[in-house]
Design a protein around this motif. Structure first.
Motif, PDB file in Angstrom:
ATOM      1  N   GLU A 157     -24.226 -11.363 -10.465  1.00 48.71           N
ATOM      2  CA  GLU A 157     -23.203 -12.007  -9.654  1.00 48.71           C
ATOM      3  C   GLU A 157     -22.088 -11.010  -9.336  1.00 48.71           C
ATOM      4  O   GLU A 157     -21.833 -10.084 -10.107  1.00 48.71           O
ATOM      5  CB  GLU A 157     -22.617 -13.200 -10.405  1.00 48.71           C
ATOM      6  CG  GLU A 157     -21.842 -14.137  -9.489  1.00 48.71           C
ATOM      7  CD  GLU A 157     -21.231 -15.311 -10.241  1.00 48.71           C
ATOM      8  OE1 GLU A 157     -20.801 -16.253  -9.575  1.00 48.71           O
ATOM      9  OE2 GLU A 157     -21.158 -15.277 -11.482  1.00 48.71           O
TER      10      GLU A 157
ATOM     11  N   THR B 202     -24.162  -6.586 -12.217  1.00 47.12           N
ATOM     12  CA  THR B 202     -23.165  -7.633 -12.241  1.00 47.12           C
ATOM     13  C   THR B 202     -21.818  -6.953 -12.052  1.00 47.12           C
ATOM     14  O   THR B 202     -21.570  -5.915 -12.652  1.00 47.12           O
ATOM     15  CB  THR B 202     -23.201  -8.361 -13.592  1.00 47.12           C
ATOM     16  OG1 THR B 202     -24.557  -8.664 -13.884  1.00 47.12           O
ATOM     17  CG2 THR B 202     -22.376  -9.614 -13.560  1.00 47.12           C
TER      18      THR B 202
ATOM     19  N   LYS C 148     -28.422 -15.575 -19.069  1.00 41.69           N
ATOM     20  CA  LYS C 148     -28.028 -15.815 -17.682  1.00 41.69           C
ATOM     21  C   LYS C 148     -26.571 -15.468 -17.455  1.00 41.69           C
ATOM     22  O   LYS C 148     -26.194 -15.020 -16.386  1.00 41.69           O
ATOM     23  CB  LYS C 148     -28.274 -17.282 -17.325  1.00 41.69           C
ATOM     24  CG  LYS C 148     -29.632 -17.484 -16.691  1.00 41.69           C
ATOM     25  CD  LYS C 148     -29.711 -18.875 -16.123  1.00 41.69           C
ATOM     26  CE  LYS C 148     -31.095 -19.200 -15.645  1.00 41.69           C
ATOM     27  NZ  LYS C 148     -31.302 -20.645 -15.563  1.00 41.69           N
ATOM     28  N   ASN C 149     -25.783 -15.712 -18.481  1.00 44.24           N
ATOM     29  CA  ASN C 149     -24.374 -15.405 -18.362  1.00 44.24           C
ATOM     30  C   ASN C 149     -24.085 -14.034 -18.936  1.00 44.24           C
ATOM     31  O   ASN C 149     -24.227 -13.820 -20.135  1.00 44.24           O
ATOM     32  CB  ASN C 149     -23.529 -16.451 -19.096  1.00 44.24           C
ATOM     33  CG  ASN C 149     -23.589 -17.788 -18.397  1.00 44.24           C
ATOM     34  OD1 ASN C 149     -23.705 -17.832 -17.174  1.00 44.24           O
ATOM     35  ND2 ASN C 149     -23.541 -18.861 -19.160  1.00 44.24           N
TER      36      ASN C 149
ATOM     37  N   THR D 156     -16.937 -17.538 -16.439  1.00 41.38           N
ATOM     38  CA  THR D 156     -18.271 -17.049 -16.791  1.00 41.38           C
ATOM     39  C   THR D 156     -18.841 -16.327 -15.584  1.00 41.38           C
ATOM     40  O   THR D 156     -18.758 -16.828 -14.469  1.00 41.38           O
ATOM     41  CB  THR D 156     -19.212 -18.221 -17.132  1.00 41.38           C
ATOM     42  OG1 THR D 156     -18.417 -19.264 -17.658  1.00 41.38           O
ATOM     43  CG2 THR D 156     -20.236 -17.813 -18.136  1.00 41.38           C
TER      44      THR D 156
ATOM     45  N   ALA E  29     -22.305 -14.791 -14.069  1.00 42.49           N
ATOM     46  CA  ALA E  29     -23.751 -14.778 -14.260  1.00 42.49           C
ATOM     47  C   ALA E  29     -24.329 -13.411 -13.919  1.00 42.49           C
ATOM     48  O   ALA E  29     -23.686 -12.604 -13.238  1.00 42.49           O
ATOM     49  CB  ALA E  29     -24.394 -15.840 -13.377  1.00 42.49           C
TER      50      ALA E  29
END
Lengths: 281, 275
Positions: free
Chosen positions: B55, B208, B20-21, B50, B52
């Motif tokens: 993101e 991301t 997820k990260n 962090t 995700a």
């Protein structure tokens, strides 16, 4: 339909042709203005020279004349001496120039890329850059004799410096952001060299090659004038000591012709790279 | 044997944990040697962050706060001197294929055509030319430059060059896209258009993204979270989640909530420059 399409361009072409025909001379002149002005000036120069040579105002022994130069040129060719002179000078020039290329460009690349190499070699390059390198001719003749060796060496010395300096400048002025992009894509040093450094430095290298031609020609002429037994420069000196101004001008014209032809060749090479350069074309 | 499987079990677990990260920065500190002064300069003191998967995070801060330095370290172009940085659970030790960088200057190779500029990065990785060209073509159309494949960079405007830069980064199909003030050199209009374009492109292939900027409204418009750094050496001052639905368009820039965010971030940065 097809006929229609064919008719249109034909009408257009005749129109354009008509316009050219009505003021044909003007159109021709404006299209080639540069060439006509330049060529006309040369022609005028020769006419004035010929008249002065024939007028008796100046002694033709000093200034010669186009017709005398032409005759001397024909005699020089017919004697066959020209071929040997051209061969000797040519071998000297190309050996020296090529050697300078093989040595100079890699050194320039290394000096541009590695600052330590630059730090080590910079004093030498600066020294040779600011010294009139032709001054090394006597010592080269002591070392290598009056044959081709000393001429090759002086041509090498004359042209290697612009090769080194220009290549180095070319490498150093490469946009560092390009290198950063390559690094971000994990490029190896060799890849960076092949895809960025070399293509980026090429325009600068080519202008170095052009500088080298002029300097190499100085090397060959002065070298052969100073001490030699054949070659265009030798012939030039010989003509001078015998007051043969006509033959002297023939030699000067040959050297000039070679210089112009060689630079023109490099201009052509340079043009290959023009399409991606915003400041040219 | 048993030890081996145990070890692999641990790594699998860690990978799952990290799924997820995308990016984990734990107490990252960056120091580098300045040749001119002969001293070490602390650019980033302590960043824990962090990001995700999928993101979009923006980092803003006063100039000299070390935001670009932090990005360089994430890109693997700079070594961090303390803490941990990892992408998908793997520590970042150098440039890797899982992330691409879009720098402020378009930095296109002037002697390559647009399409060959886009393929440049993956060509370095040894992707076969034919495949590279196909992928590049798709990316060029995604950034809206179809028809310009055979042009040279100098024939394109600044905004278009920046699109090529973006395409070059995206064609590598990165896990994480790093953008270092990519629109800073563009004029105001082009900039707004490019922000919108970036969102559209990001929406389309859901990468991301870590975006560095000094323009506050740019950060709010683009980001899921805005990270405000204190003035150098960099520390995180505050992380502000931006609560706007996606897809977004320019109208949110006139939303009172948008202005509230702007005021708040501006106040934080002002505090820093007054200190």
């Amino acid at each position: 339909m097809a006929e229609n399409i064919q008719v249109k361009p034909t009408a257009n072409t005749t129109n354009r042709l008509k316009r050219t025909r009505t003021n044909g001379f003007k159109a021709f002149y404006f299209k080639r203005e540069r060439e006509i002005l330049g060529g006309g000036a040369i022609f005028l120069f020769f006419v004035v020279w010929e008249i002065l040579g024939a007028s008796g105002i100046f002694n033709p022994m000093f200034i010669s004349s186009p017709s005398r130069v032409w005759a001397a040129g024909v005699a020089y060719v017919e004697s066959g001496l020209i071929w040997n002179d051209l061969r000797i000078s040519g071998i000297e020039f190309f050996s020296g120039y090529l050697l300078a290329l093989i040595v100079g460009v890699p050194i320039g690349l290394l000096m541009g890329w590695y600052w330590r190499v630059r730090a080590i070699l910079d004093p030498f390059v600066s020294f040779f850059y600011s010294t009139p390198r032709i001054a090394f001719l006597p010592v080269l003749i002591i070392w290598l004799g009056i044959g081709m060796g000393s001429k090759i060496a002086i041509i090498f010395m004359m042209s290697v410096i612009p090769f080194v300096v220009n290549t180095m400048t070319g490498v150093r002025t490469i946009d560092q952001n390009l290198v950063k992009v390559a690094r971000a894509f994990n490029a190896s040093d060799l890849q960076i060299f092949r895809t960025i450094i070399l293509p980026g430095a090429i325009p600068s290298i080519i202008s170095g090659l052009r500088l080298g031609i002029g300097l190499g020609l100085i090397g060959i002429v002065v070298g052969e004038m100073y001490a030699a037994n054949a070659g265009i420069g030798y012939r030039l000196m010989e003509a001078g000591t015998m007051f043969r101004t006509d033959l002297l001008f023939v030699c000067v014209l040959i050297i000039a012709g070679i210089g112009i032809a060689a630079s023109e060749l490099l201009v052509r090479v340079e043009r290959i790279f023009d399409k991606w350069r915003p400041d040219r074309s | 044997m048993a030890q081996n499987s145990l070890a692999s079990a641990v790594t699998t677990e860690r990978r799952l944990d990290a799924a997820k990260n995308k990016l984990i920065a734990n107490r990252v500190q960056i120091e580098y040697f300045v040749k001119r002064t002969g001293e070490y300069h602390l650019a980033v003191e302590d960043i824990t962050l962090t990001i995700a998967e999928n993101e979009f995070v923006c980092i803003v801060g006063p100039s000299g706060c070390g935001k670009s330095t932090f990005l360089s370290a994430v890109a693997g172009l700079l070594k961090h001197s303390g803490g941990n940085l990892s992408l998908d659970g793997k520590p970042i030790t150098g440039p890797c294929k899982d992330l691409s960088v879009v720098f402020q200057s378009a930095a296109l190779l002037p002697w390559r055509t647009i399409i060959r500029n886009v393929t440049y990065g993956i060509e370095l990785w040894g992707v076969p030319k034919k495949e590279a060209l196909e992928r590049a073509k798709k990316m060029i159309s995604l950034v809206g430059l179809s028809g310009y494949e055979q042009r040279y960079p100098h024939e394109l405007s600044g905004g278009m060059q920046q699109r090529v830069n973006l395409a070059r980064a995206l064609v590598a199909d990165p896990q994480l896209l790093l953008l270092d003030e990519p629109f800073a050199a563009l004029d105001a209009q082009t900039r707004e258009m490019m922000q919108h374009e970036l969102l559209r492109i990001w929406q389309e292939n859901k990468k991301t993204a870590l975006f560095i900027t000094h323009q506050i409204n740019e950060a709010i418009y683009l980001a899921d979270r805005v990270v405000v750094l204190s003035k150098g050496p960099g520390r995180i001052k505050e992380i502000i989640p931006i609560d706007f639905p996606r897809p977004r368009d320019e109208t949110i820039k006139r939303d009172p909530k948008f202005l509230e965010y702007e005021d708040r971030i501006w106040a934080l940065i002002k505090e820093e420059s007054n200190e």
